[in-house]
Design a protein around this motif. Sequence first.
Motif, short mmCIF file in Angstrom:
data_model
loop_
_atom_site.label_atom_id
_atom_site.label_comp_id
_atom_site.label_asym_id
_atom_site.label_seq_id
_atom_site.Cartn_x
_atom_site.Cartn_y
_atom_site.Cartn_z
N GLU C 75 0.82 -1.17 0.03
CA GLU C 75 -0.07 -0.07 0.03
C GLU C 75 1.04 1.41 0.02
OE1 GLU C 75 -4.03 1.31 -0.15
OE2 GLU C 75 -3.22 -0.52 -0.11
N GLU C 79 3.11 3.59 -4.78
CA GLU C 79 3.15 4.84 -5.70
C GLU C 79 4.76 5.27 -6.04
OE1 GLU C 79 0.35 8.06 -4.40
OE2 GLU C 79 2.00 9.30 -5.21
N GLU C 82 5.74 2.88 -8.90
CA GLU C 82 4.91 3.31 -10.10
C GLU C 82 5.69 4.64 -10.81
OE1 GLU C 82 0.37 2.01 -9.86
OE2 GLU C 82 0.75 3.89 -8.69
N VAL C 83 6.19 5.33 -10.21
CA VAL C 83 6.82 6.43 -10.57
C VAL C 83 8.30 5.88 -11.18
CG1 VAL C 83 8.03 8.60 -10.12
CG2 VAL C 83 5.84 8.11 -8.98
#
Lengths: 301, 301, 301, 301
Positions: C75, C79, C82-83
């Motif tokens: 969780e 992010e 992904e970047v």
Amino acid sequence: MNRVVTNAQRKKLTQQNENRARMLISCPDQPGIVAAVSRFLHEHGANIVQSDQYTMDPAGGMFFIRIEFDLNDLERRLEPLEVDFQEVVAEKFQMNWSIHCASRKKRLAIFVSKEDHCLLELLWQWQAGDLDAEIAMVISNHPDMRELVESFDIPYHHIPVTADTKPEAERKQLEVIGDQADTIVLARYMQILSPVFIEQYPNRVINIHHSFLPAFVGGKPYAQAYERGVKIIGATAHYVTEELDGGPIIEQDVQRVSHRDDVESLKRIGRHIERIVLARAVSWHVEDRILVHQNKTVVFN
Amino acid sequence: MNRVVTNAQRKKLTQQNENRARMLISCPDQPGIVAAVSRFLHEHGANIVQSDQYTMDPAGGMFFIRIEFDLNDLERRLEPLEVDFQEVVAEKFQMNWSIHCASRKKRLAIFVSKEDHCLLELLWQWQAGDLDAEIAMVISNHPDMRELVESFDIPYHHIPVTADTKPEAERKQLEVIGDQADTIVLARYMQILSPVFIEQYPNRVINIHHSFLPAFVGGKPYAQAYERGVKIIGATAHYVTEELDGGPIIEQDVQRVSHRDDVESLKRIGRHIERIVLARAVSWHVEDRILVHQNKTVVFN
Amino acid sequence: MNRVVTNAQRKKLTQQNENRARMLISCPDQPGIVAAVSRFLHEHGANIVQSDQYTMDPAGGMFFIRIEFDLNDLERRLEPLEVDFQEVVAEKFQMNWSIHCASRKKRLAIFVSKEDHCLLELLWQWQAGDLDAEIAMVISNHPDMRELVESFDIPYHHIPVTADTKPEAERKQLEVIGDQADTIVLARYMQILSPVFIEQYPNRVINIHHSFLPAFVGGKPYAQAYERGVKIIGATAHYVTEELDGGPIIEQDVQRVSHRDDVESLKRIGRHIERIVLARAVSWHVEDRILVHQNKTVVFN
Amino acid sequence: MNRVVTNAQRKKLTQQNENRARMLISCPDQPGIVAAVSRFLHEHGANIVQSDQYTMDPAGGMFFIRIEFDLNDLERRLEPLEVDFQEVVAEKFQMNWSIHCASRKKRLAIFVSKEDHCLLELLWQWQAGDLDAEIAMVISNHPDMRELVESFDIPYHHIPVTADTKPEAERKQLEVIGDQADTIVLARYMQILSPVFIEQYPNRVINIHHSFLPAFVGGKPYAQAYERGVKIIGATAHYVTEELDGGPIIEQDVQRVSHRDDVESLKRIGRHIERIVLARAVSWHVEDRILVHQNKTVVFN
């Protein structure tokens, strides 16, 4: 829960069928059976709308026929017709026979334990008007599905079963069934019914169980099927006899699986096949499409 | 007999495939396997054109992968690549692995007795170019199919087998096979091969047999299936192990039957399923689509 | 209605999956893609537990991969991962990609008109824990199924549609969906959605319709199928595009029929296939098993 | 090529069947048909061993029946029986009827172009004794399969066809067929027969073609099926009428495919389905199991 088929629609369907009867006959084969039966029906004003006939082994074999016919004022004329048929035709040919009014629906007592997939499929098909029967009651050795069943306005009887109380439990089951139901559907009912119980409903207790090629004996068939890497799993619906899982097969079907399916996935797929196969078998039973001879079925579908 | 695929066409197909290789790997799962393998292939100039991967039971399970790749000048570069791979990648991950040139076709020795349906299907698919293998020879314990087999320009070895001569017959079979074939296909060969024979071809002996739900033990399964009124009959292709009919399943399929099918009809339908299922299993084997782990197959098709 | 999967059980399932992610990638094929992706995941501490890869037409074709991986503390770390991935890998290979947390279930808005068989199957499978999604709401142009839907504690929005009010109705539909749902399932919704609506949910509107061999054009396909005496009927689930019933096919299946099946029987069988096929298609969608390229799907199931 | 069924065996089969006849009747439904027919047969000493009956739409519909019966000395007694039946029964009920001796096998003229898979399946099933017909000849617009066909001791007629010579070619075809064959099987014959030709063999020309859901029009259906990503491909066998591919459907079947199947693979799978479906349709035709009404078949199998 809203009904797809309203009571008004159901009544209309019933009216269309109120003069429709289904006749099932099995007897030793000999010349002249079809002639005798069809002449009899013709002379009594019945119009044959569909018939299926099958002779097992022409030389000295068995003859099976299913006839759907329409007869005006059926309700009133059925009983004398039956008396006549026994005298004029059936005795001569040593027939095992029955006539069923399409408008008198079969009444089911559905037995269930903790798994609900087979029960739900039967409820769904019944609600959709695809299962031409009445569901008289659901009997379970667990309390879990009361709310579900009662939401369909169907009586739910919780009758616990233990090794000790089994005879007593079966007595209670027979008592609540009484004359309310004529067919028992074992929708994943995980108790073995006694021969005494089964005798009450010859060829009227339908069971469903998983099936594999090859068969796996023992307690964890899905685990064994996974270990062996089967490529197909299936289910078998059959009439219950004294021989466990050995009664006449009504219907079977299968689905492909692969190495990607783990034990949980095999079980899920197995549940889907079970509900489809059981629903088909029950449909054929309630539409009087099945004759039983020795340990096999003749299904006219 | 005219050939659908001419030699010229076959050569063209081979040229297209001459730089194509197929890699099969199984090993205990751990992080980084795919990265290591694909980096290795990338650094050696190989281009992955297809890959299938499967992990059985993530926690402490097994990892399986099939990779098709193109590598210029494959024939010359394969051996050093294999040496490198063992050192750089395979040892670290305790891999069970192999690389197969698509242009080096598997060479089949087909064993047959008196029923020809499975043999004919293999010959037909081979002739049509649908079975990507060479048929090195047919071996039979009967002389009956010599003319048929030789009409395809395939050597036919008639090696009779009796209870007494079985060890001697197997020695002869192994002798004629020699290094001419790498895969044994039992196309309704009605003799049981000895463990000694089977050991020579681990996971390279493919058998076909009929399958039923439920299974019927004993000598006349179709008669039993008829008596029980089964609604589905099937066939299973599997690798042969010491346990009779108990080896890893490669493929299964079924067909619906009904009470109208007598024993002869069930046998005829059974033959049709057997030939289809065996041909599929052999196809997958010769295209290196099957990995075996313990007693099950992972088939990437 | 009692739930087969209790909330406690659901929570447990979620915890097992809370570190599980699914990655979908499509891009022009070139050497080194798998190496780059798997190295990236390995270096970021992810453990690939399953992957499927497919290359369409090796020469200048497209590359597709689905990877399931576990990553501790997913969780929080997703992010930045992904970047990184976009910078380090995706740009270089011109990838079309996405990562989905298994624990963030897809949220369905089910559209329905008067037929309930597809809706009921989805509700049944969802209730049984077989459909790994949330059902956010049911939207209908009719009021009929409110009671049924609300008995599952699912919001029901009755939004009537006429030729005149269609744009306004679609505005209302989009409004009630808002950010509550990400996938639209047309479960026998008998209105055609406008291109404007469909554009909002590219490859996220799933439709089901009957299929025949051959196809029958015009208003009464079942009557035509009956007139022609078809032996097989089927159903097709597909993503909706601007071309009516012309979008990428997700799943198809069929069932045998015979001359004994009248138009009503064909329709009943058709309904059974529709519900099975739609449920399978929705399952694969919510498990991120489908990639779309041009007008076809790659389904990793 | 060795024959599975020897001539001696064939003769034995024929003797078993020499008193077996099959009767096909269709007529407007009315009460008393079955009674009249079965009484007639009974009074003439025939023993009904199997019968199938079907009524299409009870109210004002059509009645269809297939009866298998045994009659001693059939060969000699058939003609007077036929004369009697027409007078006593058939006229009264406006019957369209025929009686076929099981021992007088249907004689096939198989038309073929360059693809041999359908021809080979028919030859294989005929050779195995599974196709109860005689193969009178093979006619082709190409010379390619002469050697294959003649190896089965079957005459091969090479009759080239061009746009200009088509009428002349059809005259030659009709000439070589003469009274040698009663049924035409188009086993991937890529020429369209003229209405004039087809009229000679009403409901006796059987064709096979690929089928898809949805159907694809135009010249490259497999390429279109690939582009659209269909999940199922199939084949349809039908009687040929003036409307191209629009005649009564006899049999259909399908097989699952996936995105992994390229156009070549789809074609190969398509060929396998075509040969199975055509062989089934021809079997049912030669066993007199098919009645045609308007544009649909009633198949009693």
